[in-house]
Design an enzyme around this catalytic site. Sequence first.
Site, PDB file in Angstrom:
ATOM      1  N   GLN B 126       0.826  -1.209   0.000  1.00 16.35           N
ATOM      2  CA  GLN B 126       0.000   0.000   0.000  1.00 16.35           C
ATOM      3  C   GLN B 126       0.860   1.258   0.000  1.00 16.35           C
ATOM      4  OE1 GLN B 126      -2.212   0.502   3.655  1.00 16.35           O
ATOM      5  NE2 GLN B 126      -3.731   1.841   2.707  1.00 16.35           N
ATOM      6  N   GLY B 127       0.749   2.082  -1.042  1.00 16.00           N
ATOM      7  CA  GLY B 127       1.514   3.317  -1.115  1.00 16.00           C
ATOM      8  C   GLY B 127       0.661   4.528  -0.818  1.00 16.00           C
ATOM      9  N   GLU B 245     -11.134  -0.671   5.708  1.00 17.64           N
ATOM     10  CA  GLU B 245     -10.020  -1.040   6.570  1.00 17.64           C
ATOM     11  C   GLU B 245     -10.425  -0.963   8.037  1.00 17.64           C
ATOM     12  OE1 GLU B 245      -6.516   1.318   5.926  1.00 17.64           O
ATOM     13  OE2 GLU B 245      -5.268   0.048   7.174  1.00 17.64           O
ATOM     14  N   SER B 386      -5.128   7.058  12.576  1.00 19.25           N
ATOM     15  CA  SER B 386      -4.825   6.935  14.008  1.00 19.25           C
ATOM     16  C   SER B 386      -6.117   7.027  14.814  1.00 19.25           C
ATOM     17  CB  SER B 386      -3.882   8.057  14.444  1.00 19.25           C
ATOM     18  OG  SER B 386      -4.597   9.279  14.504  1.00 19.25           O
TER      19      SER B 386
END
Lengths: 377, 401
Positions: B126-127, B245, B386
């Site tokens: 994943q970039g 995700e 986060s």
Amino acid sequence: MDFDLSDEQRLLRDNVERLSAPTEAAPQGTAWSRERWKQFAELGLLALPFDEADGGLGWGAVETMIVMEAFGKGLVREPYLSTVVIGGGLVRHGCGDAVRKELAGRIASGELVVAFAHVEREARHELADVALSARKTTEGFVLDGVKSVVPHGDEAELLFVSARTGGERHARDGISLFRIDAKAKGVTRRAYGLADGTPGAEVRLDNVVVSADMLVGEVGKALPLIERVTDEAIAALCAEAVGVMSVMCDMTVSYLKTRKQFGRPIGAFQALQHRAADMFIGLEQARSMAVYATMMATENDPAQRSAAISAAKVTIGRNGRFIGEQAVQLHGGIGMTMEYRLGAYFKRMTSIGLMFGDADHHLRKVAKAGGLEQITA
Amino acid sequence: MDLRFTSEEQEFRQEVRSFIAANLDQETHASMLAGHRPSKDQIVAWQRVLNKKGWATVDWPAEFGGTGWNIIRRHIFREEVQAYPAPEPLAFGVYMVGPVIITFGNEDQKKKFLPRIANLDDWWCQGFSEPGSGSDLASLKTAARRDGDHYIVNGQKTWTTYAQYADWIFCLVRTNPQAAKPQEGISFLLIDMKSPGLTVRPIVTVDGGREINEVFFDDVKVPIENLVGVENRGWDCAKFLLSNERVNTARIGATKERLRRLKKLAAEAQEGGRPLIEDQSFAEKLADLEIELKALEITQLRVLANENKNGKGKPDPASSVLKLRGTELQQRITELTLQAAGPHGLVGENLDAPLGHNEDEIAPEWMRLAAPTYFNTRKVTIYGGSNEIQRNIIAKQILGL
């Protein structure tokens, strides 16, 4: 796996919410309304848990959850928990056919208010700590002792009183349960308001003479019944707590959007946004555990039921305190006033946290049981 | 309303469990039980076993190789894989780029990439993150300049998990630096890791592990057919991917498995001549964790049931709750495991080291792994947005603040 309410249950929820809509100002004193109690009876709410054969609706824990959550939102102070959930539970699970039918009918019609006289001054949250004595006589029993915290004990016509007929003070065996007419000779009551304004009383029994047929169940074997009904009461309280918490969250979020300081709504500040997010998480987790408690309240294995109910009470106790304290904090000064409604919810939440064992008490119970999932390997 | 699983669902759970038991390589299982991460070879081997069975990509629509299971069955499957434990699918392929290609990609891309993701013929990474763009992802600078039928990519990605194994990387790149909003000039590109000008440099994490990397792009030529969706609309893909995700990072089944294991270990570990699990303070911490996990499990089921009702592709914003609490619980379990290890938690070991060596053991393996696992697990409240960003999402999208 299905979280949806049936059409019937949705209708029930809408009806109860309509009947229990909160007043604009905070409720004062300890008053509740006999008239609203009659409306509850007309709607069938007081007949909810009783078997159809006993004149009830034959509904279950999910319907009780729906009713209690709505009562939490509306800060309903009528004696539903004490009369229908606890009183009704003791009647349904403990009383013989004839008495059960009679009491179910009188509760359902709204004629009878019931209180559960169990807590004593030395006992804290331990259900087996019963000192009030019941001596056996030829005709029946003589009861002597004091029950200190009896919600709705001031007006109840019927008291369910736990008493020790044998064994040491903390022993599981030797606890019996009696039906006592609140007007019986030797019964005196000192009324007071609980921390949140729910009426309560200290009930004193001075050599109260009762006939043998007032005994509920077998002599000395009442604790499992008391535990079962207490677990059902905790499940109902968890649902009420979710109603109370949801209102505190809603009021706080709406206050954050309208209150302006430094030229903008205080809800634009990230410190307060994150606090509100944590309140939301606390509410969602509490809601999940209230659903869990509802499902587990009718579990047949007492050990599993008890661990699950305790787990729910831990979550409700902690998250309820967090949400209540933060709701007051985020409202600032207005949250401190007697007049503003928020304080009444905060106080009710605090009472719920203390009833039938606080979070620490129940955490100890879950830990002692080896958790929710016992490891056998 | 009924929280119990139906008897069909329970049978299904048993079927999944039996399949895993009969088909998972014993060495892989033993190594994972002990607390090691599965190796690349172990992940690939297991993915191919699942693919043969038709269970490689259970969440995908049936026409692209999904199973057609409802959301409850998919939940049960995922939970069983995590709880066994067996290797989970490589998230970057199965949960991230696969669904993006299915939703935003063209027919050629679907044909070319999806079967190879299912069989793990292509290892994806994943970039997204860059040195200057973490939580503020839309500020990313890696540039893709159009040159004929190619993009020329220049820049740097970082924290790229398993880039050292990867055949392909999906990237967010800036295709229009002049766009009015930073989100509007971003595109979603698929880049072959063997492209000239692309280099990978490892970053060693605090636990001594080798999971993450920096990836540098120096005039990397990418054919325009590797653009997914519309140029400058890559942010739509990114948002879609990130909300998927969040659901996957709760990992409740895995935490359940770790908790079961910790209970056993705490029954063996002694303190003051008694099993640690009889220590009231420790037992209460365990109970506390288990209670929060139960609450989260039910919250997850509520979120899934809601998504099921509201239609596919619309993740519930409450999925932020799952990410937040799920990752906190993952961390707490590693804290308690380290506490249970006691002073032997000081005897460190690398998580990537192979299971079982012949030297005398200074401490049991679980104790040696406790500290590195604790260190490594700090990542979970940082990645995937986060936990502070998750609180922003709850405040804005749910509470309307």
